[in-house]
Structures are given as structure tokens and as C-alpha cells.
Design an enzyme around this catalytic site. Structure first.
Site, short mmCIF file in Angstrom:
data_model
loop_
_atom_site.label_atom_id
_atom_site.label_comp_id
_atom_site.label_asym_id
_atom_site.label_seq_id
_atom_site.Cartn_x
_atom_site.Cartn_y
_atom_site.Cartn_z
N SER A 34 1.10 -1.22 0.08
CA SER A 34 -0.16 0.09 0.47
C SER A 34 1.22 1.48 -0.06
O SER A 34 0.29 2.09 -1.02
CB SER A 34 -0.71 -0.29 1.11
OG SER A 34 -0.34 0.31 2.82
N GLY A 36 4.72 0.37 0.87
CA GLY A 36 5.63 -0.36 0.32
C GLY A 36 6.29 -0.77 -1.42
O GLY A 36 5.33 -0.36 -1.91
N ALA A 75 2.46 -1.03 9.37
CA ALA A 75 1.75 -0.26 9.81
C ALA A 75 1.07 0.99 8.73
O ALA A 75 1.21 1.06 8.29
CB ALA A 75 2.34 0.83 11.03
N SER A 117 5.77 3.81 18.62
CA SER A 117 6.35 5.10 18.36
C SER A 117 6.30 6.04 20.02
O SER A 117 5.18 5.73 20.39
CB SER A 117 4.86 5.46 17.10
OG SER A 117 4.63 6.89 16.55
N TYR A 141 -4.13 6.42 15.44
CA TYR A 141 -2.50 5.53 15.32
C TYR A 141 -2.02 5.18 16.98
O TYR A 141 -1.69 4.56 17.01
CB TYR A 141 -1.64 6.38 14.65
CG TYR A 141 -0.26 6.55 14.34
CD1 TYR A 141 -0.03 5.75 13.61
CD2 TYR A 141 0.29 6.43 14.76
CE1 TYR A 141 1.44 4.89 13.80
CE2 TYR A 141 1.95 6.89 14.89
CZ TYR A 141 2.31 5.29 14.37
OH TYR A 141 3.77 5.25 14.32
N VAL A 185 9.26 14.90 7.86
CA VAL A 185 9.80 16.84 7.54
C VAL A 185 11.48 16.61 6.88
O VAL A 185 11.52 17.14 5.87
CB VAL A 185 9.87 17.85 8.93
CG1 VAL A 185 11.22 17.43 9.81
CG2 VAL A 185 10.35 19.05 8.47
N ARG A 209 12.69 18.20 17.77
CA ARG A 209 12.52 17.00 17.66
C ARG A 209 13.45 16.35 18.01
O ARG A 209 15.04 16.87 17.68
CB ARG A 209 11.80 16.62 16.24
CG ARG A 209 10.57 16.94 15.65
CD ARG A 209 9.52 16.51 16.56
NE ARG A 209 8.32 17.00 16.24
CZ ARG A 209 7.86 17.91 16.77
NH1 ARG A 209 8.12 19.35 18.38
NH2 ARG A 209 6.05 18.41 16.16
C1 UD2 Z 1 6.17 12.14 14.21
C2 UD2 Z 1 6.08 10.80 13.46
C3 UD2 Z 1 4.38 10.68 13.82
C4 UD2 Z 1 4.10 10.27 14.89
C5 UD2 Z 1 3.76 11.75 15.83
C6 UD2 Z 1 3.69 11.66 17.41
C7 UD2 Z 1 7.15 11.20 11.77
C8 UD2 Z 1 7.63 11.46 10.00
N1 UD2 Z 1 5.79 11.60 12.14
O1 UD2 Z 1 5.18 13.52 13.83
O2 UD2 Z 1 4.09 9.21 12.92
O3 UD2 Z 1 4.11 9.39 15.65
O4 UD2 Z 1 5.47 12.14 15.84
O5 UD2 Z 1 3.99 12.99 18.19
O6 UD2 Z 1 8.35 10.62 12.69
N2 UD2 Z 1 6.91 20.23 10.02
C9 UD2 Z 1 7.50 22.10 9.13
N3 UD2 Z 1 7.07 21.71 7.52
C10 UD2 Z 1 7.32 20.64 7.11
C11 UD2 Z 1 6.88 19.48 7.50
C12 UD2 Z 1 7.27 19.56 8.98
O7 UD2 Z 1 7.71 22.97 9.52
O8 UD2 Z 1 6.81 20.67 5.64
C13 UD2 Z 1 7.07 19.98 11.08
C14 UD2 Z 1 5.94 19.83 11.59
O9 UD2 Z 1 4.99 21.43 12.19
C15 UD2 Z 1 6.14 19.16 13.45
C16 UD2 Z 1 8.32 18.62 12.20
O10 UD2 Z 1 8.15 19.90 11.03
O11 UD2 Z 1 6.16 20.59 13.72
C17 UD2 Z 1 8.09 17.66 12.18
O12 UD2 Z 1 7.22 17.22 11.61
P1 UD2 Z 1 6.61 15.44 11.34
O13 UD2 Z 1 5.72 15.21 10.28
O14 UD2 Z 1 8.58 14.87 10.35
O15 UD2 Z 1 7.37 14.49 12.18
P2 UD2 Z 1 5.74 14.62 13.60
O16 UD2 Z 1 6.65 14.89 15.21
O17 UD2 Z 1 4.98 15.96 13.42
#
Ligand code: UD2
Length: 305
Positions: A34, A36, A75, A117, A141, A185, A209
Site C-alpha cells: 500500500s 511499500g 503499519a 512510536s 494511530y 520533515v 524533535r
Molecule cells: C511524528 C511522526 C508521527 C507521530 C508523531 C507523534 C514522523 C514522520 N511522524 O510526527 O507519525 O508519531 O511524531 O508525535 O516521524 N514541519 C514543517 N514543515 C514541513 C513538515 C513538517 O515545519 O514541511 C514541522 C511539523 O509541523 C512538526 C515538525 O516539522 O513540528 C516535525 O514534523 P514531522 O511530520 O516530521 O513529524 P511529527 O513530529 O509531527
């Protein structure tokens, strides 16, 4: 040894598969493709691929035959997708895990590693996140990941099936798909800069993060498969350090040698402000800590993309 990697055509599962093959093991992949991709699977006589869904118990039992060790990575990984479709999340993210555990019990599997996670922590402010602290899952999730983690512990306590739940923080690396707005991100920024597009930062960019490189996550899995004290545990997999999204973009631009001009947009609904792990349990139970780390991981990613 025969290993089963569910989600073996995906981001983390395909890296685990590579590592197992490099060690001379045989790998069976169960993936419904889906998200992969076939091109993530190495062309090797030591790899067998079963196209199927972890939500289907009969398929899982077929995939489990003769298996020694399981890495359960399959997942629905997109949190917003599970918000839109909680039943699909329950079927894949929770029942899929129970199917794996029950089939593993019936097949006398030695150990199951479960991809959990950091999402289980929710938005509680206390940092760093420790495995024994109060948690607050906020999405289908994260509820299904947490329920799966409890199922893993229950199977260990009740049936003696050895399980290890690894709570991944923000994993990044090659093969992470940048195509959805909710992709990692780092994959999004990297893809945007490669195509000359302006990156977007949601909010003020001061949210932080704990980014962990996929090769380090693979090594955590390999350690978890063998570490005697890990059975029945839930363990954070991260670096223990934090980076703001502003600093992340600056670092990426420095490595790529490209100037940047981010476009700031309003913060995402439900975005967590800060996330950082305490990784002392990983040190204690897995004898693991990240070796590649953040900056070397970024460089490795850009060399390969
Ligand atoms: C992560 C996990 C998600 C869940 C979550 C739990 C990933 C990809 N996602 O989400 O599955 O486990 O943690 O808290 O690991 N951002 C920008 N610009 C962009 C994209 C993102 O500023 O174009 C910011 C976003 O708003 C966030 C940060 O970057 O503050 C990280 O975003 P993310 O989607 O990589 O991961 P996160 O921590 O939201």
C-alpha cells in the site's frame, strides 16, 4: 535463521531486511504494497516476498511458517490517515499486531520486535520522555500502537512469547517517502531543496524533535533481537538530543550548500511543541546507543539522494 519482516518493502523494514541479508540470513517479507515499494526489496535468492495484509490472520499464519524471529514494521504510518479512518487503523495497527503475536505463538517463534512510536506520549509537556511516565495517546494511530505494545507485554507474561516494543522517535533516512504533507520533515525539506522549491515551516520553527537515523534504528532492532534483558520491555529509540525545525533547515541548507528562505505558515493543528527521549533504557537493556547520529546521518542521506 529465517526472519520475517512485515512492512519489508517500506522505509524502516527495507533497511532491516538489507542488514539481515548482509549478515547472511534468509528473510521473508510480508507487505501489502500500500505504501511499500518493490524497488526497496533487494534482488536476492535469500528474500521471499509474500504480498498480503497483516490484518488477515490466515495470511499471517502462512508467512509465519518456520520463522525464528519477527520484525513487525507494517503499519498505517500516517497519523492523519488514521484520524480519517480509525477502523482501518484498528484493523492494521492493532489487530495486525495481535495476528502477528498469535501466529508467532503458534509457530514457536523465538522473539518479536514491534515498531511502536513516540506518538504514545501525546502532548504532555514533561521532558525527556521516559518509558515509565504518564502517557496520553491522542490519535487512533497512537492508541492502536499503545494497545499493541500492551498486547506484546501480555503475550510475554501470559504465554512466554518474547517481545520487544521499540518506541521510535522521528526516524529519517534514505527511502523515506516525501510525497505526503505528513511525511517526515527531513524527507520533505530535502526533496523541496533538490527541486528548487521553497520549504515551509509550520509555526515559529522553534518546536523541537529528536531525530534518529534509520541505520541506528536498524541496529537497535538487531540488538533487541538478541539482548536477554529486553524481553517484555518497551524502549525508546532516539538520540536523546533535540533540534528545532529552524535549526534543522539551516543544517540541511549548510550541508547542501544552498541558501534558504523558509515560508512560515500557521502551526499545524495538534502539533507537539517539544519531543525528546530519555534513552537510558536502550543503553541498559539493549546495550545500544546511536552510532551514526544526526549530522552524519544527514550527510549519508544526501549522498544517496
Ligand atoms: C511524528 C511522526 C508521527 C507521530 C508523531 C507523534 C514522523 C514522520 N511522524 O510526527 O507519525 O508519531 O511524531 O508525535 O516521524 N514541519 C514543517 N514543515 C514541513 C513538515 C513538517 O515545519 O514541511 C514541522 C511539523 O509541523 C512538526 C515538525 O516539522 O513540528 C516535525 O514534523 P514531522 O511530520 O516530521 O513529524 P511529527 O513530529 O509531527
Amino acid at each position: 535463521m529465517l526472519y520475517l519482516v512485515t512492512g519489508g518493502a517500506g522505509f524502516i523494514g527495507s533497511h532491516i531486511t538489507d542488514r539481515l541479508l548482509a549478515d547472511g540470513h534468509s528473510v521473508r517479507i510480508l507487505d501489502n504494497f500500500s505504501t511499500g515499494k518493490r524497488e526497496n526489496i533487494p534482488d536476492s535468492a535469500a528474500v521471499e516476498v509474500i504480498e498480503g495484509d497483516v490484518g488477515d490472520y490466515d495470511t499471517v499464519c502462512t508467512a509465519m511458517k518456520q520463522v525464528d524471529i519477527v520484525f513487525h514494521e507494517a503499519a498505517i504510518a500516517s497519523v492523519p490517515e488514521t484520524v480519517g479512518n480509525p477502523l482501518a487503523s484498528e484493523r492494521v495497527n492493532y489487530r495486525g499486531t495481535v495476528n502477528i503475536l498469535e501466529a508467532a505463538r503458534q509457530a514457536d517463534v523465538k522473539r518479536v520486535m514491534f515498531a511502536c512510536s513516540a506518538a504514545v506520549y501525546g502532548d504532555l509537556p514533561e521532558l525527556p520522555k521516559r518509558e515509565d511516565m504518564h502517557i496520553k495517546p491522542l490519535s487512533p494511530y497512537s492508541v492502536d500502537k499503545l494497545a499493541s505494545e500492551h498486547a506484546c507485554q501480555m503475550y510475554f507474561l501470559l504465554y512466554g512469547l518474547e517481545t520487544v516494543s521499540l518506541r521510535y522517535f522521528n526516524v529519517f533516512g534514505p527511502r523515506q517517502d516525501p510525497s505526503s504533507p505528513y511525511s517526515g520533515v527531513i524527507s520533505i525539506f530535502s526533496d523541496q531543496l533538490s527541486h528548487g522549491k521553497q520549504p515551509t515551516i509550520y509555526g515559529d520553527g522553534e518546536q523541537t524533535r529528536d531525530f534518529v537515523y534509520v541505520a541506528d534504528v536498524v541496529e537497535a532492532n538487531i540488538s533487541a533481537a538478541a539482548a536477554p534483558a529486553a524481553a517484555g520491555k518497551a524502549i525508546n529509540i532516539a538520540t536523546g538530543s533535540k533540534l528545532s525545525i529552524n535549526d534543522l533547515l539551516k543544517t540541511i541548507c549548510n550541508i547542501k550548500g544552498q541558501p534558504f528562505e523558509p515560508n512560515y505558515k500557521p502551526g499545524r493543528q495538534g502539533d507537539i511543541k517539544h519531543s525528546r527521549a530519555d534513552i537510558s533504557a536502550a543503553r541498559e537493556y539493549l546495550d545500544w546507543q546511536p552510532v551514526v547520529g544526526f549530522e552524519a546521518g544527514l550527510r549519508e542521506l544526501f549522498e544517496q539522494s
